[in-house]
Motif scaffolding. Sequence first.
Motif, mmCIF file in Angstrom:
data_model
loop_
_atom_site.group_PDB
_atom_site.id
_atom_site.type_symbol
_atom_site.label_atom_id
_atom_site.label_comp_id
_atom_site.label_asym_id
_atom_site.label_seq_id
_atom_site.Cartn_x
_atom_site.Cartn_y
_atom_site.Cartn_z
ATOM 1 N N TYR A 166 -5.893 -1.412 -7.747
ATOM 2 C CA TYR A 166 -6.661 -1.878 -6.601
ATOM 3 C C TYR A 166 -6.809 -0.730 -5.613
ATOM 4 C CZ TYR A 166 -5.551 -6.448 -8.517
ATOM 5 O OH TYR A 166 -5.418 -7.517 -9.364
ATOM 6 N N HIS A 167 -8.044 -0.295 -5.378
ATOM 7 C CA HIS A 167 -8.286 0.846 -4.499
ATOM 8 C C HIS A 167 -8.371 0.357 -3.058
ATOM 9 C CE1 HIS A 167 -8.816 3.320 -8.023
ATOM 10 N NE2 HIS A 167 -9.647 2.428 -8.506
ATOM 11 N N HIS A 168 -7.211 -0.022 -2.523
ATOM 12 C CA HIS A 168 -7.169 -0.533 -1.159
ATOM 13 C C HIS A 168 -7.444 0.602 -0.184
ATOM 14 C CE1 HIS A 168 -5.833 -2.607 2.443
ATOM 15 N NE2 HIS A 168 -5.771 -3.719 1.739
ATOM 16 N N GLU A 169 -8.294 0.320 0.792
ATOM 17 C CA GLU A 169 -8.722 1.357 1.738
ATOM 18 C C GLU A 169 -7.541 2.006 2.459
ATOM 19 O OE1 GLU A 169 -11.563 1.797 5.725
ATOM 20 O OE2 GLU A 169 -11.513 -0.083 4.591
ATOM 21 N N SER A 170 -6.540 1.207 2.821
ATOM 22 C CA SER A 170 -5.417 1.745 3.591
ATOM 23 C C SER A 170 -4.543 2.691 2.783
ATOM 24 C CB SER A 170 -4.551 0.600 4.140
ATOM 25 O OG SER A 170 -3.955 -0.109 3.076
ATOM 26 N N LEU A 171 -4.692 2.682 1.452
ATOM 27 C CA LEU A 171 -3.878 3.560 0.612
ATOM 28 C C LEU A 171 -4.577 4.878 0.278
ATOM 29 C CD1 LEU A 171 -2.296 1.010 -1.892
ATOM 30 C CD2 LEU A 171 -1.298 1.996 0.167
ATOM 31 N N GLN A 172 -5.793 5.071 0.776
ATOM 32 C CA GLN A 172 -6.489 6.323 0.514
ATOM 33 C C GLN A 172 -5.748 7.475 1.193
ATOM 34 O OE1 GLN A 172 -10.616 6.027 1.593
ATOM 35 N NE2 GLN A 172 -11.054 4.404 0.124
ATOM 36 N N GLY A 173 -5.536 8.546 0.433
ATOM 37 C CA GLY A 173 -4.839 9.700 0.987
ATOM 38 C C GLY A 173 -3.333 9.561 0.982
ATOM 39 N N ILE A 174 -2.818 8.512 0.329
ATOM 40 C CA ILE A 174 -1.373 8.272 0.282
ATOM 41 C C ILE A 174 -0.912 8.262 -1.174
ATOM 42 C CG2 ILE A 174 0.436 6.551 0.666
ATOM 43 C CD1 ILE A 174 -0.933 5.727 3.182
ATOM 44 N N CYS A 175 0.208 8.902 -1.424
ATOM 45 C CA CYS A 175 0.826 8.877 -2.756
ATOM 46 C C CYS A 175 2.172 8.170 -2.630
ATOM 47 C CB CYS A 175 1.020 10.291 -3.276
ATOM 48 S SG CYS A 175 1.836 10.377 -4.889
ATOM 49 N N ILE A 176 2.354 7.057 -3.329
ATOM 50 C CA ILE A 176 3.612 6.315 -3.317
ATOM 51 C C ILE A 176 4.364 6.640 -4.605
ATOM 52 C CG2 ILE A 176 4.695 4.044 -3.295
ATOM 53 C CD1 ILE A 176 2.351 2.993 -1.725
ATOM 54 N N VAL A 177 5.578 7.162 -4.467
ATOM 55 C CA VAL A 177 6.378 7.561 -5.625
ATOM 56 C C VAL A 177 7.575 6.623 -5.747
ATOM 57 C CG1 VAL A 177 7.719 9.417 -6.687
ATOM 58 C CG2 VAL A 177 5.702 9.969 -5.300
ATOM 59 N N ASP A 178 7.694 5.957 -6.887
ATOM 60 C CA ASP A 178 8.847 5.091 -7.160
ATOM 61 C C ASP A 178 9.886 5.924 -7.894
ATOM 62 O OD1 ASP A 178 10.610 3.072 -7.647
ATOM 63 O OD2 ASP A 178 9.386 2.076 -9.180
ATOM 64 N N THR A 179 10.974 6.275 -7.215
ATOM 65 C CA THR A 179 11.974 7.167 -7.810
ATOM 66 C C THR A 179 13.045 6.384 -8.571
ATOM 67 O OG1 THR A 179 13.519 7.181 -5.950
ATOM 68 C CG2 THR A 179 11.649 8.697 -5.829
ATOM 69 N N PRO A 180 13.730 7.034 -9.515
ATOM 70 C CA PRO A 180 14.820 6.367 -10.245
ATOM 71 C C PRO A 180 16.040 6.109 -9.366
ATOM 72 C CG PRO A 180 14.011 8.295 -11.436
ATOM 73 C CD PRO A 180 13.438 8.364 -10.068
ATOM 74 N N GLY A 181 16.175 6.841 -8.251
ATOM 75 C CA GLY A 181 17.339 6.666 -7.387
ATOM 76 C C GLY A 181 18.444 7.644 -7.745
ATOM 77 N N PHE A 182 19.615 7.454 -7.124
ATOM 78 C CA PHE A 182 20.722 8.396 -7.296
ATOM 79 C C PHE A 182 21.851 7.845 -8.147
ATOM 80 C CE2 PHE A 182 18.521 10.215 -3.758
ATOM 81 C CZ PHE A 182 18.688 11.576 -3.935
#
Length: 219
Positions: A2-18
């Motif tokens: 979903y190309h939501h307008e508010s997410l343009q220019g944002i990269c969300i990274v889901d990390t594995p954690g520590f």
Amino acid sequence: KYHHESLQGICIVDTPGFNDPVTSRVEATKLAISSCQILLFAHDTTSHYDKVERAMLLSQIGYSQTSKIIDIVTKIDLCRIEEWDDVVERVSNAKAELITELGEDHYISKLLKDSPTIYVSGLMSLIGYRIRRNDRLNDYENLVRSNMNSKEIEVITDTDFIETSNINTLCELINNLSNQKDAFLRSSYPNELRGELLRVINDYQDIIEADTSLKNLLS
């Protein structure tokens, strides 16, 4: 998807954690954190700023570009709904203790003091939408559904589950932060410089502590 307008220019990274047993995935987490402006700090109801989380904040966030932490307590469905107030109190106390331990002027303390804590359950949100679609719930989902009721509170309908899951609150917060993305990007540069200076200071301190003659000279 979903190309939501508010997410343009944002990269969300889901990390594995520590806590991942695979070292390479832990290193991937460190790399992602080093260049993130906003950290969605997710930990579940059983973990309240334990040793691993404290070490991560001090050893990683203090040297990163991060200028905002969003404290997300996940899996609130593991507790009966009448226990939620106790969870909130424990998390609040643990955060306050860490801030006191580090000192009010510490960079991490300032981030934590400014970090809202949101209690969420992806499972409850899923159950809500499954009820809405008239899908059959499995045994565990039915157990969670029965746990979400007390003498004072009843969570029954699809809307009850979705609203109580607090997922929408988290989405609204991310949307609001996305509107400030330019400001967070600008703040990343001085944060990165601060982190580099801290590394240099710590490196020299380690050298001084290891070299007795240099330590004596400086004293």
